[in-house]
Write a protein that holds these residues in place. Sequence first.
Motif, mmCIF file in Angstrom:
data_model
loop_
_atom_site.group_PDB
_atom_site.id
_atom_site.type_symbol
_atom_site.label_atom_id
_atom_site.label_comp_id
_atom_site.label_asym_id
_atom_site.label_seq_id
_atom_site.Cartn_x
_atom_site.Cartn_y
_atom_site.Cartn_z
ATOM 1 N N LEU A 23 0.814 -1.219 0.000
ATOM 2 C CA LEU A 23 0.000 0.000 0.000
ATOM 3 C C LEU A 23 0.847 1.269 0.000
ATOM 4 C CD1 LEU A 23 -2.775 -0.994 2.563
ATOM 5 C CD2 LEU A 23 -3.009 -0.808 0.073
ATOM 6 N N GLY A 24 2.150 1.100 0.220
ATOM 7 C CA GLY A 24 3.024 2.264 0.293
ATOM 8 C C GLY A 24 2.976 2.959 1.646
ATOM 9 N N ASP A 25 2.453 2.274 2.652
ATOM 10 C CA ASP A 25 2.363 2.837 3.999
ATOM 11 C C ASP A 25 3.651 2.500 4.745
ATOM 12 O OD1 ASP A 25 1.806 3.646 6.573
ATOM 13 O OD2 ASP A 25 -0.013 2.409 6.784
ATOM 14 N N ARG A 26 4.646 3.363 4.623
ATOM 15 C CA ARG A 26 5.952 3.088 5.206
ATOM 16 C C ARG A 26 5.923 3.144 6.729
ATOM 17 N NH1 ARG A 26 10.292 6.384 2.727
ATOM 18 N NH2 ARG A 26 11.614 4.574 2.993
ATOM 19 N N GLU A 62 13.181 7.893 7.997
ATOM 20 C CA GLU A 62 12.883 8.364 6.641
ATOM 21 C C GLU A 62 11.517 9.041 6.564
ATOM 22 O OE1 GLU A 62 13.329 5.030 4.007
ATOM 23 O OE2 GLU A 62 15.499 4.894 4.381
ATOM 24 N N THR A 63 10.560 8.546 7.351
ATOM 25 C CA THR A 63 9.205 9.124 7.300
ATOM 26 C C THR A 63 9.032 10.272 8.285
ATOM 27 O OG1 THR A 63 8.357 7.492 8.882
ATOM 28 C CG2 THR A 63 8.161 6.957 6.529
ATOM 29 N N GLY A 68 7.881 7.150 16.619
ATOM 30 C CA GLY A 68 8.244 5.797 16.203
ATOM 31 C C GLY A 68 9.715 5.520 16.426
ATOM 32 N N GLU A 69 10.547 6.508 16.131
ATOM 33 C CA GLU A 69 11.989 6.370 16.333
ATOM 34 C C GLU A 69 12.308 6.157 17.817
ATOM 35 O OE1 GLU A 69 16.022 8.932 15.296
ATOM 36 O OE2 GLU A 69 14.093 9.614 14.521
#
Length: 157
Positions: A23-26, A62-63, A68-69
Amino acid sequence: MRRPRSRQSSQCSFLAGVINRELGDRAGEARSLSELGIVHGRRGQFEDAHDHHRQALQLHRETGSRIGEIVVLNNIGLLYQQQGRYDEARHRHHDALELSRSYDFPGDEAESLNALAEAARSQGRVSQRPGGSRPFHGRPRPRPRPTGPTPPVANVT
């Protein structure tokens, strides 16, 4: 015959990662990779766990997902603790702490402080003082200031 939950968790996280990638949901893919890292860590498959966490960390960076990191850095720290690699654990938790402070994420700061304390305790570096505890790491957080109208103060003469 029923499968162990960790196997089901692993399969679900893997499939979620595949779907998110398609889906491209990185960000979703990063979360799935992190979950896989946790599952592999619980199984004692540390190389696989580290590999999944590293991939998740890269995707979060990257996003631009700082939360999250931070979560993945703390997960990597916990993984190092499982392996008895306490200095490396403390470094990852400290990285997460600094990031959470720089973006003013107090909840994540608390998680990182707790993880640092646990790593120190596991290593035998925390001593108990009679009569109370001492600050473990860094500066104390300022107390939140009350918001809204100031309550009336009675004049006593």
